[in-house]
Design a protein around this motif. Structure first.
Motif, PDB file in Angstrom:
ATOM      1  N   ASP B  49       0.984  -1.332  -0.055  1.00 32.95           N
ATOM      2  CA  ASP B  49       0.143   0.029   0.293  1.00 32.95           C
ATOM      3  C   ASP B  49       1.070   1.328  -0.414  1.00 32.95           C
ATOM      4  O   ASP B  49       0.563   2.049  -0.844  1.00 32.95           O
ATOM      5  N   GLY B  50       2.130   1.073   0.886  1.00 31.17           N
ATOM      6  CA  GLY B  50       3.083   2.478   0.854  1.00 31.17           C
ATOM      7  C   GLY B  50       3.564   2.264  -0.490  1.00 31.17           C
ATOM      8  O   GLY B  50       4.657   3.097  -0.860  1.00 31.17           O
ATOM      9  N   GLY B  51       3.674   1.833  -1.286  1.00 28.47           N
ATOM     10  CA  GLY B  51       4.482   1.586  -3.059  1.00 28.47           C
ATOM     11  C   GLY B  51       6.135   0.862  -2.695  1.00 28.47           C
ATOM     12  O   GLY B  51       6.484   1.085  -3.394  1.00 28.47           O
ATOM     13  N   TRP B  52       5.710  -0.039  -1.554  1.00 30.28           N
ATOM     14  CA  TRP B  52       7.566  -0.430  -0.855  1.00 30.28           C
ATOM     15  C   TRP B  52       7.642  -1.965  -1.637  1.00 30.28           C
ATOM     16  O   TRP B  52       8.570  -2.447  -0.895  1.00 30.28           O
ATOM     17  N   SER B  53       6.789  -2.693  -2.041  1.00 31.69           N
ATOM     18  CA  SER B  53       7.170  -3.971  -1.720  1.00 31.69           C
ATOM     19  C   SER B  53       8.067  -4.491  -2.418  1.00 31.69           C
ATOM     20  O   SER B  53       8.553  -5.566  -2.727  1.00 31.69           O
ATOM     21  N   VAL B  54       7.749  -4.512  -4.293  1.00 33.30           N
ATOM     22  CA  VAL B  54       8.268  -4.892  -4.719  1.00 33.30           C
ATOM     23  C   VAL B  54       8.788  -2.799  -5.758  1.00 33.30           C
ATOM     24  O   VAL B  54       8.457  -2.961  -6.900  1.00 33.30           O
ATOM     25  N   PRO B  58       7.881  -2.400 -12.901  1.00 31.84           N
ATOM     26  CA  PRO B  58       7.057  -1.709 -13.590  1.00 31.84           C
ATOM     27  C   PRO B  58       6.283  -1.125 -12.371  1.00 31.84           C
ATOM     28  O   PRO B  58       5.585  -1.552 -11.340  1.00 31.84           O
ATOM     29  N   THR B  59       5.832  -0.163 -12.743  1.00 36.12           N
ATOM     30  CA  THR B  59       4.283   0.449 -12.586  1.00 36.12           C
ATOM     31  C   THR B  59       2.796   0.128 -12.348  1.00 36.12           C
ATOM     32  O   THR B  59       2.279   0.056 -11.354  1.00 36.12           O
ATOM     33  N   ALA B  60       3.311  -0.342 -13.179  1.00 37.16           N
ATOM     34  CA  ALA B  60       2.062  -1.066 -13.421  1.00 37.16           C
ATOM     35  C   ALA B  60       1.616  -2.219 -13.207  1.00 37.16           C
ATOM     36  O   ALA B  60       0.498  -3.060 -12.601  1.00 37.16           O
ATOM     37  N   CYS B  61       2.419  -2.765 -11.865  1.00 36.07           N
ATOM     38  CA  CYS B  61       3.148  -4.063 -11.784  1.00 36.07           C
ATOM     39  C   CYS B  61       3.096  -3.782 -10.201  1.00 36.07           C
ATOM     40  O   CYS B  61       3.018  -5.164  -9.306  1.00 36.07           O
ATOM     41  N   GLY B  62       2.628  -3.032  -9.769  1.00 35.99           N
ATOM     42  CA  GLY B  62       2.701  -2.844  -7.935  1.00 35.99           C
ATOM     43  C   GLY B  62       4.236  -2.174  -7.800  1.00 35.99           C
ATOM     44  O   GLY B  62       4.319  -1.690  -6.583  1.00 35.99           O
ATOM     45  N   ARG B  64       7.227   1.149  -8.283  1.00 37.21           N
ATOM     46  CA  ARG B  64       8.114   2.194  -8.544  1.00 37.21           C
ATOM     47  C   ARG B  64       9.317   2.693  -9.087  1.00 37.21           C
ATOM     48  O   ARG B  64       9.874   3.860  -9.819  1.00 37.21           O
ATOM     49  N   ASP B  65       9.593   1.205 -10.551  1.00 38.85           N
ATOM     50  CA  ASP B  65      10.498   0.902 -11.628  1.00 38.85           C
ATOM     51  C   ASP B  65      11.924   2.119 -11.160  1.00 38.85           C
ATOM     52  O   ASP B  65      12.521   2.956 -11.863  1.00 38.85           O
ATOM     53  N   CYS B  66      12.168   1.698  -9.729  1.00 37.05           N
ATOM     54  CA  CYS B  66      13.205   1.929  -9.884  1.00 37.05           C
ATOM     55  C   CYS B  66      14.900   1.408 -10.370  1.00 37.05           C
ATOM     56  O   CYS B  66      14.701   0.270 -10.595  1.00 37.05           O
ATOM     57  N   ASP B  67      15.614   2.022 -10.587  1.00 38.39           N
ATOM     58  CA  ASP B  67      16.757   1.384 -11.200  1.00 38.39           C
ATOM     59  C   ASP B  67      17.833   0.822 -10.445  1.00 38.39           C
ATOM     60  O   ASP B  67      17.549   0.845  -8.773  1.00 38.39           O
ATOM     61  N   LYS B 114      -0.825 -10.105  -7.851  1.00 37.18           N
ATOM     62  CA  LYS B 114      -1.292 -10.714  -6.197  1.00 37.18           C
ATOM     63  C   LYS B 114       0.560 -11.219  -5.194  1.00 37.18           C
ATOM     64  O   LYS B 114       0.325 -11.105  -3.940  1.00 37.18           O
ATOM     65  N   MET B 115       1.046 -11.313  -5.877  1.00 35.29           N
ATOM     66  CA  MET B 115       2.212 -11.795  -5.356  1.00 35.29           C
ATOM     67  C   MET B 115       3.736 -10.230  -4.666  1.00 35.29           C
ATOM     68  O   MET B 115       3.809  -9.964  -3.355  1.00 35.29           O
ATOM     69  N   ALA B 116       2.897  -8.859  -5.709  1.00 34.30           N
ATOM     70  CA  ALA B 116       3.784  -7.415  -4.665  1.00 34.30           C
ATOM     71  C   ALA B 116       2.403  -7.656  -3.743  1.00 34.30           C
ATOM     72  O   ALA B 116       3.054  -6.897  -2.825  1.00 34.30           O
TER      73      ALA B 116
END
Lengths: 332, 381
Positions: B49-54, B58-62, B64-67, B114-116
């Motif tokens: 929910d915080g955007g920190w699981s994966v 890519p953002t589309a899969c949950g 944040r596209d980090c390098d 679902k994994m994310a």
């Protein structure tokens, strides 16, 4: 953040590697054991001409204006080739000290006309090539001085690596003050440069041993096919893999005093030297063990790198001493 | 070379650190207990929910596209913050790269989110009683019957297998084929009819892994990852991730050695003697964690320029697993005769876990063979 060398640094490294392969093959290293001055004919002038002696001199002093990051890879190659000249002492320590002191002596140093070694507290009592160099950068009472050959006397000390012509020196005449050059920094540069050479020696020992165990047959197959031998050499490879980056990282620290205070710099250099010393020690033991009896002979070239490895692992601080310094920096 | 972090990375580190601080649930029960597993699943949801699981996805899969540099910073902050471990690690680190590489669009759309979020927690079903280091000796059969495979056989040492929702398996779809041929990568739901699982008590007594028994277990052919018969190649792509920086990033060990030096300082403050040899061991561990860090940044620079990690991943696997073991053994030596007391003893828990490091993901003996043969080029036989 980009932990990678530039194309320019890679190319310079390759050029120097080729030069060493050309002018400093194992026969030349071995010849330096027996000749009068322990030198490789023609090598020093070729290094001067290529600019290797001038890597750390600023461009306005006629140097290449590169930094320690570029230099450590050259010194790694010097270790790989077994170069017996005081290249590290001259290029990594003396030249930048002369530059930082603003000394006019730098011109003859980077041109190769004056060949330097260094006498620093971190290097112990014996000075490499003291009897053959033209001058020293010496640490005298915590300050750096430049000492011409007629201003110091030498008492030889024989190294097990006979290409390392060692001597105790005594300063007897007039020295040029190198105010502005920092002795602690010089010691860190020497430890860093020695660490880089350790990595090169370890790589050479590994390459030589991989080649040998691939050819040597026992019980009808190469000894390198046996797991016990494989695991020795895998350990050497791991040791190199995880010490070389610390050498490069320490070179970055030394080259960037604006972001690395002396304690951080010293910690980073000591991390590099302690792991590089351990890596080359392990390489020496594994290389000898995997060669077996042939490696234990005076005639076979492996001994040239074994003895260099033993010497460099302990020079400018051994692994344990440098870990002590890291421990102090960690306040434990 | 440039070893300074650009300001965007410094900002990223700050953002990451403050989020973890604000959302740290503190100490929770072990993920290898039934209740702890579910609490850890909730933590996965908080991360998601915080955007920190994966963050590397890519953002589309949950994600944040980090390098890669951001991901390494995230890992450093994650472990330094002391938040709970990742019950989703096997899926996120080992399976996800394979789904990204080999999965169909439908598989990616279904499984990855679902994994994310932690809705699906994954376990690895590769080892068998007779196929450990010799993974190609896999015997579990999966015979095609219409739009299903019928599985018969047994898997073992299946980490998180006691409670996981899904298992990623390698099975033999061609019983006539031998060794690396005829294997298929198959995703098996834990509630598949005909699969029974039996938890195995790990060295610490918790059901950290499980045996799986397949008795005419039916799994849809839609759950094949990659092509039928290509399981070995598909799996080896993940083995690189498993051994390489994905599974155990440097941040984990950097945090551990910070705790180790803090332990020494705390002991000294309480006038406990720390002998010179132990001080040296602590320093050695600290240096090795930095060595792993910088070696990884060097690898990352190569990867970001398009290089790939092959057999070199084995160098890291040996190094981090032995570092982990040494640093925890050192901590226990520091604790001396109180080291055996289990209450509130993270060092002991960590030591027992670290003991498995040189065994899982391919034993270190196998890794050293790989280094010798594929990195150094020594003869196989």
């Amino acid at each position: 953040m980009k932990f990678a060398f530039t194309d320019e640094q890679d190319m310079f490294r390759d050029t120097v590697r080729d030069l060493f392969a050309d002018l400093c093959p194992p026969e030349a290293v071995r010849a330096s054991w027996d000749n009068e001055d322990g030198r490789v004919p023609g090598l020093w002038d070729a290094l001067a001409e290529m600019g290797v002696l001038a890597v750390l001199a600023p461009e306005d002093a006629g140097g290449l204006g590169m930094d320690e990051v570029g230099l450590v890879r050259i010194l790694e190659e010097a270790g790989y080739a077994g170069v017996p000249e005081p290249l590290m002492e001259h290029a990594a320590v003396a030249v930048p000290a002369l530059a930082e002191a603003g000394s006019e002596l730098i011109e003859a140093a980077i041109g190769g006309a004056t060949r330097y070694s260094v006498a620093l507290s971190g290097g112990g009592p014996n000075v490499l090539a003291a009897a053959s160099v033209d001058a020293l950068v010496a640490e005298d009472d915590g300050a750096l001085v430049a000492v011409p050959a007629d201003a110091f006397t030498v008492t030889g000390a024989e190294s097990i690596d006979q290409s390392r012509r060692l001597a105790r020196v005594e300063l007897t005449g007039e020295c040029a003050d190198l105010g502005g050059a920092d002795a602690a920094l010089a010691n860190d540069r020497a430890a860093l440069g020695t660490a880089a050479q350790c990595i090169g020696v370890a790589r050479r020992l590994l390459d030589a041993t991989v080649e040998y165990v691939g050819e040597r047959h026992q019980f009808g197959k190469p000894v390198g096919s046996y797991q016990a031998v494989k695991h020795h050499l895998a350990n050497v490879r791991i040791g190199i893999e995880f010490s070389a980056p610390l050498v490069y990282r320490a070179a970055w620290s030394v080259a960037h005093p604006e972001t690395h205070d002396p304690v951080t710099r010293g910690r980073d250099v000591s991390m590099a030297k302690s792991t590089a010393s351990d890596a080359v020690d392990e390489a020496c033991r594994a290389a000898l063990q995997c060669h077996g009896a042939i490696g234990y002979t005076f005639e076979y070239d492996l001994q040239l790198w074994l003895k260099r490895g033993w010497a460099l692992a302990a020079t400018y601080g051994d692994a344990r001493g440098h870990r002590d310094r890291v421990a102090d920096a960690l306040e434990i | 070379m440039d070893l300074e972090l650009a300001s965007r990375y410094i900002d990223f580190r700050e953002e990451c650190r403050s989020w973890l601080q604000a959302n740290n649930p503190g100490q929770i029960a072990s993920m290898d207990t039934p209740e702890g597993f579910e609490v850890h699943r909730e933590w996965e949801r908080v991360l998601f929910d915080g955007g920190w699981s994966v963050p590397g996805w890519p953002t589309a899969c949950g994600g944040r596209d980090c390098d890669l540099i951001e991901w390494l910073i995230y890992e450093e902050e994650y472990w330094l913050s002391g938040v709970p471990g990742r019950v989703s690690a096997n899926g996120v680190n080992l399976l996800a790269p394979t789904i990204f590489n080999f999965g169909t669009q439908e598989q990616q759309d279904y499984f990855l989110p679902k994994m994310a979020s932690g809705e699906h927690i994954w376990a690895q079903g590769w080892s068998e009683p007779e196929a450990g280091s010799d993974l190609a000796a896999i015997k579990t059969k999966a015979i095609r019957d219409g739009d299903h495979y019928v599985l018969n056989g047994q898997k073992t040492w299946c980490s998180r297998g006691a409670f996981a929702d899904w298992i990623f398996c390698i099975v033999r779809t061609d019983p006539e084929a031998e060794r690396h041929a005829g294997l298929t990568y198959l995703l098996v739901p834990a509630d598949a009819p005909g699969m029974e699982r039996r938890p195995i008590g790990r060295l610490d007594g918790e059901p950290g892994f499980a045996e799986l028994f397949f008795d005419n277990c039916r799994v849809s052919v839609d759950n094949v990852l990659g092509e039928e018969g290509q399981g070995w190649a598909v799996a080896m792509a993940a083995a690189g991730s498993e051994r390489g920086l994905n599974l155990r990033s440097p941040g984990r060990f950097m945090a551990a050695v910070e705790r180790l030096t803090a332990l020494v300082r705390a002991m000294k403050e309480q006038d406990h003697d720390v002998d010179a040899r132990l001080r040296d061991e602590v320093t050695d561990a600290w240096i090795k964690a930095q060595a792993y860090r910088w070696q990884t940044y060097q690898l990352a620079a190569g990867l970001m320029e398009g290089a790939e990690i092959g057999s070199e991943a084995s160098l890291g696997k040996v190094f981090w697993s032995e570092l982990d073991l040494e640093l925890h053994a050192t901590a226990l030596r520091l604790l001396g005769d109180t080291g055996e007391v289990v209450d509130d003893n993270d060092w002991l828990d960590g030591y027992v876990f670290a003991l498995s490091g040189p065994i899982y993901a391919g034993t270190n003996e196998i890794q050293r063979n790989i280094i010798a043969e594929r990195v150094l080029g020594l003869p196989r036989r």
